[in-house]
Design a protein around this motif. Structure first.
Motif, mmCIF file in Angstrom:
data_model
loop_
_atom_site.group_PDB
_atom_site.id
_atom_site.type_symbol
_atom_site.label_atom_id
_atom_site.label_comp_id
_atom_site.label_asym_id
_atom_site.label_seq_id
_atom_site.Cartn_x
_atom_site.Cartn_y
_atom_site.Cartn_z
ATOM 1 N N LEU A 197 0.842 -1.230 -0.035
ATOM 2 C CA LEU A 197 -0.049 0.018 0.007
ATOM 3 C C LEU A 197 0.822 1.204 0.072
ATOM 4 O O LEU A 197 2.105 1.359 0.147
ATOM 5 N N SER A 198 0.310 2.497 -0.132
ATOM 6 C CA SER A 198 0.990 3.884 -0.301
ATOM 7 C C SER A 198 0.319 4.469 0.647
ATOM 8 O O SER A 198 -0.561 5.516 0.475
ATOM 9 N N PRO A 199 0.738 4.535 1.874
ATOM 10 C CA PRO A 199 0.064 5.107 2.935
ATOM 11 C C PRO A 199 0.593 6.577 3.185
ATOM 12 O O PRO A 199 1.708 7.110 3.219
ATOM 13 N N ILE A 200 -0.153 7.630 3.566
ATOM 14 C CA ILE A 200 -0.056 9.036 3.786
ATOM 15 C C ILE A 200 -0.560 9.168 5.473
ATOM 16 O O ILE A 200 -1.394 8.947 5.664
ATOM 17 N N VAL A 201 0.760 9.339 6.053
ATOM 18 C CA VAL A 201 0.522 9.608 7.613
ATOM 19 C C VAL A 201 0.589 10.846 8.047
ATOM 20 O O VAL A 201 1.583 11.571 7.776
ATOM 21 N N GLU A 202 -0.388 11.399 8.583
ATOM 22 C CA GLU A 202 -0.754 12.753 9.081
ATOM 23 C C GLU A 202 -0.009 12.955 10.517
ATOM 24 O O GLU A 202 -0.930 12.079 11.410
ATOM 25 N N GLY A 203 0.726 13.778 10.773
ATOM 26 C CA GLY A 203 1.016 14.227 12.182
ATOM 27 C C GLY A 203 0.223 15.435 12.574
ATOM 28 O O GLY A 203 0.389 16.322 11.593
ATOM 29 N N MET A 204 -0.509 15.442 13.282
ATOM 30 C CA MET A 204 -1.398 16.500 13.573
ATOM 31 C C MET A 204 -0.523 17.701 13.931
ATOM 32 O O MET A 204 -1.007 18.834 13.515
ATOM 33 N N ASN A 205 0.551 17.597 14.421
ATOM 34 C CA ASN A 205 1.621 18.559 14.595
ATOM 35 C C ASN A 205 2.884 17.926 14.502
ATOM 36 O O ASN A 205 3.164 16.783 15.043
ATOM 37 N N MET A 206 3.937 18.450 13.665
ATOM 38 C CA MET A 206 5.179 17.846 13.585
ATOM 39 C C MET A 206 5.853 17.499 14.791
ATOM 40 O O MET A 206 6.747 16.547 14.828
ATOM 41 N N GLY A 207 5.597 18.419 15.620
ATOM 42 C CA GLY A 207 6.140 18.053 17.120
ATOM 43 C C GLY A 207 5.880 16.754 17.791
ATOM 44 O O GLY A 207 6.760 15.916 18.365
ATOM 45 N N PHE A 208 4.677 16.232 17.407
ATOM 46 C CA PHE A 208 4.155 15.081 18.072
ATOM 47 C C PHE A 208 4.890 13.729 17.295
ATOM 48 O O PHE A 208 4.861 12.740 17.935
ATOM 49 N N LEU A 209 5.470 13.837 15.940
ATOM 50 C CA LEU A 209 5.984 12.953 15.468
ATOM 51 C C LEU A 209 7.454 12.662 16.210
ATOM 52 O O LEU A 209 7.797 11.579 15.948
ATOM 53 N N LEU A 210 7.725 13.204 17.196
ATOM 54 C CA LEU A 210 8.889 12.813 17.939
ATOM 55 C C LEU A 210 8.720 11.652 18.546
ATOM 56 O O LEU A 210 9.658 10.724 19.009
ATOM 57 N N LEU A 211 7.364 11.618 18.908
ATOM 58 C CA LEU A 211 7.072 10.288 19.724
ATOM 59 C C LEU A 211 7.172 8.684 18.593
ATOM 60 O O LEU A 211 7.315 7.783 19.163
ATOM 61 N N ALA A 212 7.486 9.139 17.374
ATOM 62 C CA ALA A 212 7.423 8.139 16.484
ATOM 63 C C ALA A 212 8.801 8.105 15.763
ATOM 64 O O ALA A 212 9.208 7.334 14.698
ATOM 65 N N PHE A 213 9.808 8.871 16.560
ATOM 66 C CA PHE A 213 11.187 9.008 15.927
ATOM 67 C C PHE A 213 11.733 7.537 15.790
ATOM 68 O O PHE A 213 12.808 7.395 14.757
ATOM 69 N N ASN A 214 11.661 6.518 16.721
ATOM 70 C CA ASN A 214 12.282 5.365 16.587
ATOM 71 C C ASN A 214 11.500 4.726 15.172
ATOM 72 O O ASN A 214 12.289 3.855 14.496
ATOM 73 N N GLN A 215 10.291 4.565 14.921
ATOM 74 C CA GLN A 215 9.809 3.964 13.938
ATOM 75 C C GLN A 215 10.325 4.671 12.438
ATOM 76 O O GLN A 215 10.555 4.245 11.679
ATOM 77 N N MET A 216 10.519 6.143 12.493
ATOM 78 C CA MET A 216 10.886 6.635 11.245
ATOM 79 C C MET A 216 12.576 6.378 11.155
ATOM 80 O O MET A 216 13.104 6.353 9.957
ATOM 81 N N SER A 217 13.510 6.276 12.290
ATOM 82 C CA SER A 217 14.768 6.188 12.235
ATOM 83 C C SER A 217 15.337 4.798 12.076
ATOM 84 O O SER A 217 16.290 4.493 11.596
ATOM 85 N N ASN A 218 14.709 3.769 12.571
ATOM 86 C CA ASN A 218 14.740 2.486 12.737
ATOM 87 C C ASN A 218 14.077 1.539 11.851
ATOM 88 O O ASN A 218 14.482 0.341 11.673
ATOM 89 N N ASN A 219 12.996 2.117 11.222
ATOM 90 C CA ASN A 219 12.188 1.309 10.475
ATOM 91 C C ASN A 219 12.084 1.613 9.117
ATOM 92 O O ASN A 219 12.532 1.073 8.091
ATOM 93 N N CYS A 220 11.621 2.754 8.825
ATOM 94 C CA CYS A 220 10.744 3.240 7.165
ATOM 95 C C CYS A 220 12.029 3.236 6.655
ATOM 96 O O CYS A 220 12.044 3.208 5.283
ATOM 97 N N ASP A 221 13.321 3.792 7.005
ATOM 98 C CA ASP A 221 14.610 4.052 6.364
ATOM 99 C C ASP A 221 15.353 2.896 6.057
ATOM 100 O O ASP A 221 15.987 2.757 5.237
#
Length: 345
Positions: free
Chosen positions: A96-120
């Motif tokens: 699939l081709s998901p678009i994930v919306e962060g209600m505020n970019m600051g909140f995405l710090l809570l997902a930093f592990n997923q972004m830095s250790n998984n999606c890349d």
């Protein structure tokens, strides 16, 4: 960097503005139009995040999509950024081709592990078995009276993550084109939107167009100095340019748009012409986009510089709540005028 073949190629001249602009849209509606075009074109495109469904998103970018596409393609999630970002990465692995919306970019710090250790990394660690065509987008930047935690500029936080591409929209035209390009890419893409630009209005073409994720755009050609900027600071720069022109200066302005990778071809050609560089950004000064761009220009175009690169960035302090103090934390047009005058002496 992996790209989907023909669909990733721009339909207009890369980096150019359209010759014939037709319908007028707010930036927020331009993002929605681009997203809706891709959801119509490709049934694998889906949206997920907090309140993105029937509420239409905090800033209404996804307004009206849930009734049209259904709750499975426009999915309201719990208030758990690490969970729904991880889920987005998982569904990207399945095709699939998901678009994930962060209600505020600051909140995405809570997902930093997923972004830095998984999606890349999953494309690499799986030996190329998985592609991660995910778009992570949302509002950020210094707004008005939103306080420190809601006024963060996180571009530099994500810049060091391998394989992630980062782009920043500054006009309704490039918001639409970059949204579609990000969705069509096989790479993870972070699309930065500035909360104060959502109500910006512009005419965009009726015909379909897709922009290149790795190209800057020439906003104003000039001879005396190259000013590199992006997002909201583009408008602070253009305010300063009016003053500078009245004083006899001829600055060249480039909206870099691509925060990773930098378009060093466009930037380098400008440096060869003007021999002076001013960088204006809203990111933090220490370790920010301006610092990375300074290093890249120094490495690639040092011989063409007649003066040291000057970088105007936000102060390394939390964004203050009081309006007057808040404005002091970010670069203002008079500072840009002064910097150009000193550079051109």
């Amino acid at each position: 960097m992996l790209q989907r073949s023909a669909e990733s190629r721009p339909l207009l001249v890369p980096g150019s503005e359209p010759a014939h602009k037709r319908h007028e849209l707010l930036l927020i509606k331009s993002l929605r139009e681009g997203l809706e075009e891709e959801m119509d074109r490709d049934p694998t495109v889906c949206v997920m995040g907090e309140d993105v469904g029937h509420y239409g998103g905090l800033y209404k970018v996804t307004k009206g999509l849930a009734p049209k596409y259904g709750d499975l393609r426009v999915l309201d999630t719990t208030i758990a950024e690490n969970a729904f970002t991880g889920m987005g990465i998982g569904v990207a692995m399945t095709g699939l081709s998901p678009i994930v919306e962060g209600m505020n970019m600051g909140f995405l710090l809570l997902a930093f592990n997923q972004m830095s250790n998984n999606c890349d990394m999953l494309h690499y660690t799986s030996g190329g078995q998985f592609k991660i065509p995910i778009v992570i987008r949302g509002p950020g930047g210094v707004s008005r009276h939103l306080g420190a935690e809601h006024s963060q500029r996180l571009e530099s936080y994500f810049q060091s993550i391998p394989r992630i591409q980062m782009v920043s929209c500054s006009t309704p035209y490039n918001a639409n084109g970059l949204m579609k390009a990000a969705i069509r890419s096989d790479n993870p893409v972070i699309l930065f939107e500035h909360v104060l630009l959502y109500n910006l209005k512009e005419r965009i073409p009726d015909e379909e167009y897709v922009l290149n994720l790795e190209e800057a755009v020439m906003v104003r050609p000039g001879e005396h100095v190259t000013i590199l900027t992006y997002s909201r600071m583009r408008y602070h720069v253009m305010q300063a340019v009016k003053t500078l022109m009245n004083k006899g200066y001829d600055p060249e302005v480039i909206d870099i748009r691509s925060l990773k990778l930098f378009d060093l071809y466009t930037i380098g050609n400008s440096v060869k012409k003007t021999h002076r560089v001013l960088i204006v950004d809203e990111c933090m000064r220490t370790g920010g986009i301006g610092a990375s761009l300074t290093a890249a220009i120094t490495e690639n175009s040092y011989d063409y510089l007649d003066a040291p690169i000057v970088c105007l960035s936000s102060q390394d302090v939390p964004t203050l709540y009081a309006r007057t103090l808040e404005s002091w934390t970010v670069v203002q047009p008079p500072q840009i005028v002064t910097a150009v005058e000193q550079l051109c002496q």
